[in-house]
Every structure is written in C-alpha cells, then in structure tokens.
Design an enzyme around this catalytic site. Structure first.
Site, PDB file in Angstrom:
ATOM      1  N   ASN A   1       7.163 -11.953  15.008  1.00  0.00           N
ATOM      2  CA  ASN A   1       7.827 -12.499  16.071  1.00  0.00           C
ATOM      3  C   ASN A   1       8.805 -13.725  15.792  1.00  0.00           C
ATOM      4  OD1 ASN A   1       5.918 -11.666  17.810  1.00  0.00           O
ATOM      5  ND2 ASN A   1       4.389 -13.331  17.310  1.00  0.00           N
TER       6      ASN A   1
ATOM      7  N   ARG B   1       0.900 -20.468  18.660  1.00  0.00           N
ATOM      8  CA  ARG B   1      -0.110 -20.191  18.080  1.00  0.00           C
ATOM      9  C   ARG B   1      -0.283 -18.356  17.608  1.00  0.00           C
ATOM     10  NH1 ARG B   1      -4.502 -21.805  22.811  1.00  0.00           N
ATOM     11  NH2 ARG B   1      -3.157 -20.570  23.891  1.00  0.00           N
ATOM     12  N   ASP B   2       1.042 -17.978  17.515  1.00  0.00           N
ATOM     13  CA  ASP B   2       1.101 -16.482  16.981  1.00  0.00           C
ATOM     14  C   ASP B   2       2.345 -16.359  16.045  1.00  0.00           C
ATOM     15  OD1 ASP B   2      -0.030 -14.057  16.669  1.00  0.00           O
ATOM     16  OD2 ASP B   2       1.174 -13.148  18.360  1.00  0.00           O
ATOM     17  N   ILE B   3       2.645 -17.385  15.364  1.00  0.00           N
ATOM     18  CA  ILE B   3       3.862 -17.046  14.370  1.00  0.00           C
ATOM     19  C   ILE B   3       3.537 -16.081  13.279  1.00  0.00           C
ATOM     20  CG2 ILE B   3       5.369 -18.379  12.908  1.00  0.00           C
ATOM     21  CD1 ILE B   3       5.239 -20.901  14.697  1.00  0.00           C
TER      22      ILE B   3
ATOM     23  N   SER C   1      -2.852 -13.586  15.203  1.00  0.00           N
ATOM     24  CA  SER C   1      -2.729 -12.761  14.274  1.00  0.00           C
ATOM     25  C   SER C   1      -3.687 -13.318  12.906  1.00  0.00           C
ATOM     26  CB  SER C   1      -1.465 -12.110  13.663  1.00  0.00           C
ATOM     27  OG  SER C   1      -0.775 -11.572  14.835  1.00  0.00           O
TER      28      SER C   1
END
Length: 93
Positions: free
Chosen positions: A15, A9-11, A48
């Site tokens: 990261n 959920r935040d690639i 993001s």
C-alpha cells in the site's frame, strides 16, 4: 494522516507507492476518520496480520499509533527483503 485525523489501519509495503523518491500511501479502504487520533477507537480487527499492532491482534482498543507500528514493520520487512527471499528481480531488455 494524523493531521487529517485519519487512521489508515492497513499500512504495508503493497500500500506504499514510490516514484522519483516520493512515497505515497494508497488503499484507504480500511481507513477511518476520527475526532482525535490520540483517542482509542473500536476493537475492529482489520488489516494485514503481519503488519498489525499488538493491540489490534489482541482485539483491544487502539489509536492512530497502530499506523506507526505498521510503518515500522513495513520498514523492517523491506530492510530484510534480501534475507527473506522477497527481493524483486526484473528481466533485462
């Protein structure tokens, strides 16, 4: 991730670490373990915005496919880095 039933959920570029040609995904703070990665999950608005899938931005149910979208956006942004003024420069010693 999908083999372990994890939705990141935040690639995004920040990261992903690359060393010796090996990429590793980091920061699992927003990650979620699910019973089946193909099932739709809650309407959680995390991540993001620049890299979020349209389903998440529309606050609709989403599946692990949102990570595929984010990875695609990451590749796109990295390929366009020179055109966006994001190209890194390092001092020479």
């Amino acid at each position: 991730l999908q083999q372990n039933n994890v939705i990141h959920r935040d690639i995004k570029p920040a990261n992903i670490l690359i060393k010796n040609g090996v990429a590793k995904i980091t920061d699992f703070g927003f990650a979620r373990i699910v019973d089946n990665v193909d099932d739709k999950v809650a309407h959680t608005f995390l991540g993001s915005p620049l890299y979020m899938s349209p389903e998440i931005l529309a606050k609709k149910e989403f599946s692990a496919k949102c990570d595929v979208w984010s990875l695609g956006m990451t590749f796109y942004r990295c390929s366009m880095a020179g055109h966006l003024g994001l190209q890194a420069t390092y001092p020479r010693y």
